[in-house]
Design a protein around this motif. Structure first.
Motif, PDB file in Angstrom:
ATOM      1  N   LEU A 114       0.828  -1.200   0.000  1.00 27.57           N
ATOM      2  CA  LEU A 114       0.000   0.000   0.000  1.00 27.57           C
ATOM      3  C   LEU A 114       0.870   1.260   0.000  1.00 27.57           C
ATOM      4  O   LEU A 114       0.628   2.202  -0.758  1.00 27.57           O
ATOM      5  N   VAL A 115       1.873   1.279   0.866  1.00 28.33           N
ATOM      6  CA  VAL A 115       2.847   2.380   0.902  1.00 28.33           C
ATOM      7  C   VAL A 115       4.233   1.762   1.065  1.00 28.33           C
ATOM      8  O   VAL A 115       4.597   1.353   2.171  1.00 28.33           O
ATOM      9  N   ARG A 116       4.948   1.680  -0.033  1.00 26.43           N
ATOM     10  CA  ARG A 116       6.285   1.102   0.018  1.00 26.43           C
ATOM     11  C   ARG A 116       7.329   2.216  -0.079  1.00 26.43           C
ATOM     12  O   ARG A 116       7.259   3.045  -0.990  1.00 26.43           O
ATOM     13  N   PRO A 117       8.253   2.283   0.869  1.00 25.93           N
ATOM     14  CA  PRO A 117       9.300   3.314   0.794  1.00 25.93           C
ATOM     15  C   PRO A 117      10.119   3.142  -0.483  1.00 25.93           C
ATOM     16  O   PRO A 117      10.444   2.017  -0.876  1.00 25.93           O
ATOM     17  N   THR A 118      10.391   4.235  -1.118  1.00 26.59           N
ATOM     18  CA  THR A 118      11.089   4.162  -2.411  1.00 26.59           C
ATOM     19  C   THR A 118      12.583   3.917  -2.266  1.00 26.59           C
ATOM     20  O   THR A 118      13.253   3.606  -3.241  1.00 26.59           O
ATOM     21  N   GLY A 119      13.098   4.069  -1.052  1.00 33.11           N
ATOM     22  CA  GLY A 119      14.544   3.911  -0.902  1.00 33.11           C
ATOM     23  C   GLY A 119      14.914   3.039   0.281  1.00 33.11           C
ATOM     24  O   GLY A 119      14.085   2.691   1.125  1.00 33.11           O
ATOM     25  N   ARG A 120      16.196   2.672   0.320  1.00 40.01           N
ATOM     26  CA  ARG A 120      16.779   1.926   1.430  1.00 40.01           C
ATOM     27  C   ARG A 120      18.147   2.549   1.737  1.00 40.01           C
ATOM     28  O   ARG A 120      18.876   2.963   0.828  1.00 40.01           O
ATOM     29  N   THR A 121      18.430   2.611   3.003  1.00 40.77           N
ATOM     30  CA  THR A 121      19.758   3.109   3.378  1.00 40.77           C
ATOM     31  C   THR A 121      20.792   2.034   3.107  1.00 40.77           C
ATOM     32  O   THR A 121      20.459   0.883   2.776  1.00 40.77           O
ATOM     33  N   VAL A 122      22.069   2.393   3.278  1.00 42.57           N
ATOM     34  CA  VAL A 122      23.168   1.418   3.094  1.00 42.57           C
ATOM     35  C   VAL A 122      22.992   0.236   4.036  1.00 42.57           C
ATOM     36  O   VAL A 122      23.282  -0.916   3.699  1.00 42.57           O
ATOM     37  N   GLY A 123      22.433   0.543   5.218  1.00 40.70           N
ATOM     38  CA  GLY A 123      22.209  -0.527   6.192  1.00 40.70           C
ATOM     39  C   GLY A 123      20.941  -1.313   5.953  1.00 40.70           C
ATOM     40  O   GLY A 123      20.612  -2.232   6.711  1.00 40.70           O
ATOM     41  N   GLY A 124      20.168  -0.960   4.928  1.00 40.66           N
ATOM     42  CA  GLY A 124      18.954  -1.711   4.603  1.00 40.66           C
ATOM     43  C   GLY A 124      17.697  -1.193   5.261  1.00 40.66           C
ATOM     44  O   GLY A 124      16.636  -1.828   5.169  1.00 40.66           O
ATOM     45  N   TYR A 125      17.762  -0.035   5.917  1.00 46.73           N
ATOM     46  CA  TYR A 125      16.578   0.532   6.568  1.00 46.73           C
ATOM     47  C   TYR A 125      15.677   1.222   5.540  1.00 46.73           C
ATOM     48  O   TYR A 125      16.147   1.780   4.558  1.00 46.73           O
ATOM     49  N   ARG A 126      14.361   1.174   5.832  1.00 46.45           N
ATOM     50  CA  ARG A 126      13.400   1.829   4.944  1.00 46.45           C
ATOM     51  C   ARG A 126      13.629   3.338   4.953  1.00 46.45           C
ATOM     52  O   ARG A 126      13.794   3.956   6.013  1.00 46.45           O
ATOM     53  N   GLU A 127      13.565   3.936   3.774  1.00 45.39           N
ATOM     54  CA  GLU A 127      13.726   5.386   3.671  1.00 45.39           C
ATOM     55  C   GLU A 127      12.589   5.934   2.806  1.00 45.39           C
ATOM     56  O   GLU A 127      12.414   5.538   1.655  1.00 45.39           O
ATOM     57  N   TYR A 128      11.819   6.833   3.404  1.00 41.44           N
ATOM     58  CA  TYR A 128      10.603   7.342   2.760  1.00 41.44           C
ATOM     59  C   TYR A 128      10.880   8.694   2.103  1.00 41.44           C
ATOM     60  O   TYR A 128      11.511   9.574   2.703  1.00 41.44           O
ATOM     61  N   SER A 129      10.389   8.840   0.882  1.00 39.89           N
ATOM     62  CA  SER A 129      10.499  10.118   0.175  1.00 39.89           C
ATOM     63  C   SER A 129       9.316  11.000   0.526  1.00 39.89           C
ATOM     64  O   SER A 129       8.361  10.556   1.180  1.00 39.89           O
ATOM     65  N   ALA A 130       9.355  12.235   0.062  1.00 39.86           N
ATOM     66  CA  ALA A 130       8.236  13.148   0.297  1.00 39.86           C
ATOM     67  C   ALA A 130       6.955  12.610  -0.329  1.00 39.86           C
ATOM     68  O   ALA A 130       5.855  12.744   0.228  1.00 39.86           O
ATOM     69  N   GLU A 131       7.075  11.980  -1.491  1.00 31.21           N
ATOM     70  CA  GLU A 131       5.895  11.416  -2.153  1.00 31.21           C
ATOM     71  C   GLU A 131       5.332  10.242  -1.348  1.00 31.21           C
ATOM     72  O   GLU A 131       4.107  10.058  -1.258  1.00 31.21           O
ATOM     73  N   ASP A 132       6.235   9.436  -0.743  1.00 30.31           N
ATOM     74  CA  ASP A 132       5.781   8.314   0.096  1.00 30.31           C
ATOM     75  C   ASP A 132       4.980   8.821   1.290  1.00 30.31           C
ATOM     76  O   ASP A 132       3.927   8.274   1.640  1.00 30.31           O
ATOM     77  N   ILE A 133       5.486   9.906   1.901  1.00 24.41           N
ATOM     78  CA  ILE A 133       4.811  10.465   3.074  1.00 24.41           C
ATOM     79  C   ILE A 133       3.455  11.046   2.674  1.00 24.41           C
ATOM     80  O   ILE A 133       2.462  10.902   3.384  1.00 24.41           O
TER      81      ILE A 133
END
Length: 337
Positions: free
Chosen positions: A25-44
């Motif tokens: 439904l809402v998938r973060p578009t990015g991942r950090t180097v450590g594999g953590y979810r990273e949300y963009s402004a569009e995701d939010i």
């Protein structure tokens, strides 16, 4: 923005954000180097869209379809949500009313609470016989609460059940008047009729005051019920309506009996006789009205009715003349006796 920061700023828990991700439904578009979810402004922004639609009562499946299907029209879904919400509110209101009824009865323990719930189920039954039995089965030391009785009285269409409810309310004395009095001022004429019948069976002074108000009702049935009850209590303000009932032939026998009882009080007889005689003058060509008025004179004291009756023995309407002659003879025989 990492998931923890998104949770703090959006108010959506990290657990729910992960659930949105798992559903796609809402998938973060990015991942950090450590594999953590990273949300963009569009995701939010999409998160806020999801929450907005959920606030309208949409399921997550419906939210996803609304956001991803361009052909999805909101009107049908919104209409369905309105209907379901109205149903839920109705159920919630019914629950609130039940809780208030229980609270107003001030039960001393859980047995008292259970008794009120049983009463509610019985009075709300679709079976008229069960509703009636629910009222009649109440023990003397455990009367039905006034508010519950009043609500049932104002809504009950079955005459047998209504009679049982009025009987129960009358047993409660003057305390029951306030509970049902609001019905006398209802916009619904059926409610007003039920209310005035119930109050007519209560002898308290408060009931008399409410009945006096009902004499001015726009509905003739309400006025007649009030007049019969008030006249039976000796209230002379009911006289005009009672005389009108004789003229109209609506409960005319009962009305005449009440007028007769009122005429026994000093000062009332002359006024009542005058009102009846005036109606004779106003209905010279209506034989049915003249017959009813003549019959009503039988309830008046002989000392003031005989003169009018003797005049009527030569009335052009034969039926009126015969009734008047019979009544004169009866009065004379009673006097001789």
């Amino acid at each position: 923005m990492l998931i923890g920061e998104v949770a703090r700023r959006s108010g959506v828990s990290t657990r729910m954000l992960r659930h949105y991700d798992s559903l796609g439904l809402v998938r973060p578009t990015g991942r950090t180097v450590g594999g953590y979810r990273e949300y963009s402004a569009e995701d939010i922004r999409r998160i806020f869209h999801v929450e907005s639609l959920r606030s309208l009562g949409l399921s997550l499946r419906q939210v996803r379809r609304a956001l991803e299907d361009p052909a999805f029209a909101p009107s049908a879904l919104v209409g369905d949500l309105i209907h379901r919400t109205e149903d839920r509110l109705k159920r919630e209101q019914e629950l609130l009313d039940r809780l208030r009824t229980v609270d107003a009865s001030a039960p001393s323990g859980w047995q008292g609470v259970l008794r009120i719930v049983e009463l509610l189920h019985g009075l709300n039954s679709s079976s008229a016989a069960r509703r009636q039995q629910t009222v009649l089965d109440q023990a003397e030391d455990l009367p039905v609460p006034h508010a519950l009785l009043a609500e049932a009285i104002l809504a009950e269409a079955d005459p047998n059940v209504a009679g049982a409810l009025r009987w129960a309310l009358a047993r409660s004395g003057g305390d029951g008047v306030a509970s049902v009095a609001s019905g006398v001022y209802s916009e619904n004429v059926d409610v007003r009729r039920r209310a005035v019948l119930a109050i007519a069976e209560i002898s308290a002074d408060a009931a008399t005051a409410v009945l006096a108000d009902a004499l001015g009702d726009s509905d003739p049935t309400v006025r007649r019920h009030a007049a019969l009850a008030l006249g039976g209590r000796g209230a002379t303000e009911a006289v005009p309506t009672l005389v009108e009932m004789v003229v109209d032939g609506a409960n005319d026998v009962e009305a005449a009996e009440v007028l007769g009882a009122l005429s026994l009080e000093p000062g009332n007889a002359a006024r009542i006789m005058s009102a009846l005689v005036d109606e004779f003058a106003g209905h010279t060509a209506d034989s049915a009205v003249r017959i009813r008025l003549t019959q009503a004179l039988a309830e008046m004291p002989a000392t003031i009715a005989q003169g009018t009756l003797r005049q009527l023995t030569i009335d052009d309407e034969r039926a009126v003349a015969v009734i008047a002659a019979t009544l004169v003879a009866a009065f004379e025989e009673r006097a001789d006796g």
